[in-house]
Design a protein around this motif. Sequence first.
Motif, PDB file in Angstrom:
ATOM      1  N   ALA A  35       0.827  -1.207   0.000  1.00 18.28           N
ATOM      2  CA  ALA A  35       0.000   0.000   0.000  1.00 18.28           C
ATOM      3  C   ALA A  35       0.862   1.258   0.000  1.00 18.28           C
ATOM      4  CB  ALA A  35      -0.932  -0.012   1.203  1.00 18.28           C
ATOM      5  N   ILE A  36       1.892   1.274   0.821  1.00 19.18           N
ATOM      6  CA  ILE A  36       2.763   2.445   0.895  1.00 19.18           C
ATOM      7  C   ILE A  36       3.529   2.626  -0.408  1.00 19.18           C
ATOM      8  CG2 ILE A  36       4.812   3.395   2.034  1.00 19.18           C
ATOM      9  CD1 ILE A  36       3.745   2.137   4.642  1.00 19.18           C
ATOM     10  N   ALA A  37       4.128   1.551  -0.927  1.00 20.02           N
ATOM     11  CA  ALA A  37       4.891   1.648  -2.176  1.00 20.02           C
ATOM     12  C   ALA A  37       4.001   2.059  -3.341  1.00 20.02           C
ATOM     13  CB  ALA A  37       5.577   0.310  -2.475  1.00 20.02           C
ATOM     14  N   GLY A  38       2.810   1.486  -3.419  1.00 20.51           N
ATOM     15  CA  GLY A  38       1.894   1.833  -4.498  1.00 20.51           C
ATOM     16  C   GLY A  38       1.422   3.267  -4.424  1.00 20.51           C
ATOM     17  N   ALA A  39       1.111   3.731  -3.224  1.00 25.59           N
ATOM     18  CA  ALA A  39       0.649   5.114  -3.062  1.00 25.59           C
ATOM     19  C   ALA A  39       1.741   6.103  -3.442  1.00 25.59           C
ATOM     20  CB  ALA A  39       0.193   5.338  -1.622  1.00 25.59           C
ATOM     21  N   ILE A  40       2.945   5.868  -2.974  1.00 29.01           N
ATOM     22  CA  ILE A  40       4.046   6.782  -3.285  1.00 29.01           C
ATOM     23  C   ILE A  40       4.319   6.802  -4.784  1.00 29.01           C
ATOM     24  CG2 ILE A  40       6.527   7.168  -3.010  1.00 29.01           C
ATOM     25  CD1 ILE A  40       6.198   6.153  -0.112  1.00 29.01           C
ATOM     26  N   GLY A  42       2.357   5.816  -7.320  1.00 27.67           N
ATOM     27  CA  GLY A  42       1.217   6.295  -8.094  1.00 27.67           C
ATOM     28  C   GLY A  42       1.027   7.798  -7.997  1.00 27.67           C
ATOM     29  N   PHE A  43       1.084   8.334  -6.773  1.00 30.44           N
ATOM     30  CA  PHE A  43       0.911   9.773  -6.604  1.00 30.44           C
ATOM     31  C   PHE A  43       2.066  10.543  -7.240  1.00 30.44           C
ATOM     32  CE2 PHE A  43      -1.722   8.853  -2.602  1.00 30.44           C
ATOM     33  CZ  PHE A  43      -2.905   8.889  -3.335  1.00 30.44           C
ATOM     34  N   ALA A  44       3.276  10.020  -7.114  1.00 27.41           N
ATOM     35  CA  ALA A  44       4.428  10.709  -7.704  1.00 27.41           C
ATOM     36  C   ALA A  44       4.323  10.729  -9.231  1.00 27.41           C
ATOM     37  CB  ALA A  44       5.724  10.026  -7.274  1.00 27.41           C
ATOM     38  N   ALA A  45       4.001   9.597  -9.838  1.00 32.69           N
ATOM     39  CA  ALA A  45       3.903   9.546 -11.301  1.00 32.69           C
ATOM     40  C   ALA A  45       2.760  10.419 -11.803  1.00 32.69           C
ATOM     41  CB  ALA A  45       3.716   8.100 -11.764  1.00 32.69           C
ATOM     42  N   SER A  46       1.616  10.359 -11.142  1.00 30.88           N
ATOM     43  CA  SER A  46       0.477  11.198 -11.554  1.00 30.88           C
ATOM     44  C   SER A  46       0.796  12.677 -11.383  1.00 30.88           C
ATOM     45  CB  SER A  46      -0.767  10.849 -10.734  1.00 30.88           C
ATOM     46  OG  SER A  46      -1.192   9.553 -11.014  1.00 30.88           O
ATOM     47  N   GLY A  47       1.371  13.020 -10.267  1.00 26.24           N
ATOM     48  CA  GLY A  47       1.706  14.422 -10.015  1.00 26.24           C
ATOM     49  C   GLY A  47       2.718  14.970 -10.996  1.00 26.24           C
ATOM     50  N   ILE A  48       3.753  14.186 -11.268  1.00 19.27           N
ATOM     51  CA  ILE A  48       4.775  14.635 -12.224  1.00 19.27           C
ATOM     52  C   ILE A  48       4.169  14.797 -13.611  1.00 19.27           C
ATOM     53  CG2 ILE A  48       6.880  13.912 -13.425  1.00 19.27           C
ATOM     54  CD1 ILE A  48       7.774  12.696 -10.718  1.00 19.27           C
ATOM     55  N   ALA A  49       3.303  13.857 -14.014  1.00 16.81           N
ATOM     56  CA  ALA A  49       2.665  13.951 -15.329  1.00 16.81           C
ATOM     57  C   ALA A  49       1.747  15.166 -15.402  1.00 16.81           C
ATOM     58  CB  ALA A  49       1.897  12.674 -15.631  1.00 16.81           C
ATOM     59  N   LEU A  50       1.003  15.442 -14.339  1.00 18.76           N
ATOM     60  CA  LEU A  50       0.121  16.613 -14.343  1.00 18.76           C
ATOM     61  C   LEU A  50       0.916  17.915 -14.378  1.00 18.76           C
ATOM     62  CD1 LEU A  50      -2.661  15.523 -11.837  1.00 18.76           C
ATOM     63  CD2 LEU A  50      -2.955  16.025 -14.269  1.00 18.76           C
ATOM     64  N   MET A  64      -1.406   4.705 -12.417  1.00 18.16           N
ATOM     65  CA  MET A  64      -1.830   3.312 -12.259  1.00 18.16           C
ATOM     66  C   MET A  64      -0.719   2.352 -12.666  1.00 18.16           C
ATOM     67  SD  MET A  64      -5.739   3.719 -13.643  1.00 18.16           S
ATOM     68  CE  MET A  64      -6.093   1.981 -13.669  1.00 18.16           C
ATOM     69  N   THR A  65      -0.008   2.672 -13.737  1.00 16.81           N
ATOM     70  CA  THR A  65       1.100   1.822 -14.181  1.00 16.81           C
ATOM     71  C   THR A  65       2.214   1.803 -13.145  1.00 16.81           C
ATOM     72  OG1 THR A  65       0.568   2.339 -16.470  1.00 16.81           O
ATOM     73  CG2 THR A  65       2.753   1.433 -16.031  1.00 16.81           C
ATOM     74  N   ALA A  66       2.550   2.979 -12.615  1.00 15.72           N
ATOM     75  CA  ALA A  66       3.598   3.043 -11.596  1.00 15.72           C
ATOM     76  C   ALA A  66       3.194   2.280 -10.339  1.00 15.72           C
ATOM     77  CB  ALA A  66       3.904   4.500 -11.251  1.00 15.72           C
ATOM     78  N   THR A  67       1.907   2.351  -9.977  1.00 14.53           N
ATOM     79  CA  THR A  67       1.413   1.613  -8.816  1.00 14.53           C
ATOM     80  C   THR A  67       1.539   0.115  -9.038  1.00 14.53           C
ATOM     81  OG1 THR A  67      -0.119   3.387  -8.259  1.00 14.53           O
ATOM     82  CG2 THR A  67      -0.597   1.216  -7.339  1.00 14.53           C
ATOM     83  N   ALA A  68       1.155  -0.348 -10.220  1.00 13.86           N
ATOM     84  CA  ALA A  68       1.248  -1.783 -10.518  1.00 13.86           C
ATOM     85  C   ALA A  68       2.693  -2.268 -10.485  1.00 13.86           C
ATOM     86  CB  ALA A  68       0.630  -2.069 -11.882  1.00 13.86           C
ATOM     87  N   ALA A  92       4.846  -6.281 -18.848  1.00 16.47           N
ATOM     88  CA  ALA A  92       4.937  -5.775 -17.476  1.00 16.47           C
ATOM     89  C   ALA A  92       6.258  -6.183 -16.835  1.00 16.47           C
ATOM     90  CB  ALA A  92       3.767  -6.290 -16.644  1.00 16.47           C
ATOM     91  N   GLU A  93       6.693  -7.403 -17.093  1.00 17.59           N
ATOM     92  CA  GLU A  93       7.981  -7.853 -16.552  1.00 17.59           C
ATOM     93  C   GLU A  93       9.122  -7.054 -17.164  1.00 17.59           C
ATOM     94  OE1 GLU A  93      10.845 -11.784 -16.271  1.00 17.59           O
ATOM     95  OE2 GLU A  93       9.020 -11.862 -17.447  1.00 17.59           O
ATOM     96  N   GLN A  94       9.052  -6.820 -18.475  1.00 18.91           N
ATOM     97  CA  GLN A  94      10.105  -6.048 -19.135  1.00 18.91           C
ATOM     98  C   GLN A  94      10.128  -4.617 -18.626  1.00 18.91           C
ATOM     99  OE1 GLN A  94       9.070  -6.570 -23.232  1.00 18.91           O
ATOM    100  NE2 GLN A  94      10.054  -8.574 -23.390  1.00 18.91           N
ATOM    101  N   GLN A  95       8.948  -4.049 -18.375  1.00 21.41           N
ATOM    102  CA  GLN A  95       8.885  -2.680 -17.868  1.00 21.41           C
ATOM    103  C   GLN A  95       9.487  -2.597 -16.474  1.00 21.41           C
ATOM    104  OE1 GLN A  95       4.979  -1.030 -17.571  1.00 21.41           O
ATOM    105  NE2 GLN A  95       5.702   1.010 -17.112  1.00 21.41           N
TER     106      GLN A  95
END
Length: 107
Positions: A35-40, A42-50, A64-68, A92-95
């Motif tokens: 939960a902590i890793a996904g939140a950090i 996901g929020f970081a990737a979304s925020g940077i993109a915005l 969502m991709t960064a969270t996964a 997904a593995e390659q990414q």
Amino acid sequence: MSVLPDPLTDVIGLFLKRAMDAKIFRYAVLVLEMAIAGAIAGFAASGIALISGQDVAWSVGAGMTATAVAWLATFAHSPNAKGLIISLPQAAEQQEQQQNVVTVERK
């Protein structure tokens, strides 16, 4: 016939209860870590993109991709994942292998 408690059965029962409690605790820690890793991530990737001016839908997709990827990395490095089979797309593995995923372990 009287039924007396068997000390060996009590000791084995106590040991099994402790083992199950420890296993449940390890899985609870894994869920918290994911939960902590996904939140950090996901929020970081979304925020940077915005901030960079991307469309909202694109930014949410990036989050969502960064969270996964963060969930996959956290789960793959967990001792609870040993012996489990995970089905995921090859992309997904390659990414996950291509990204610079930094693992921080606090002791």
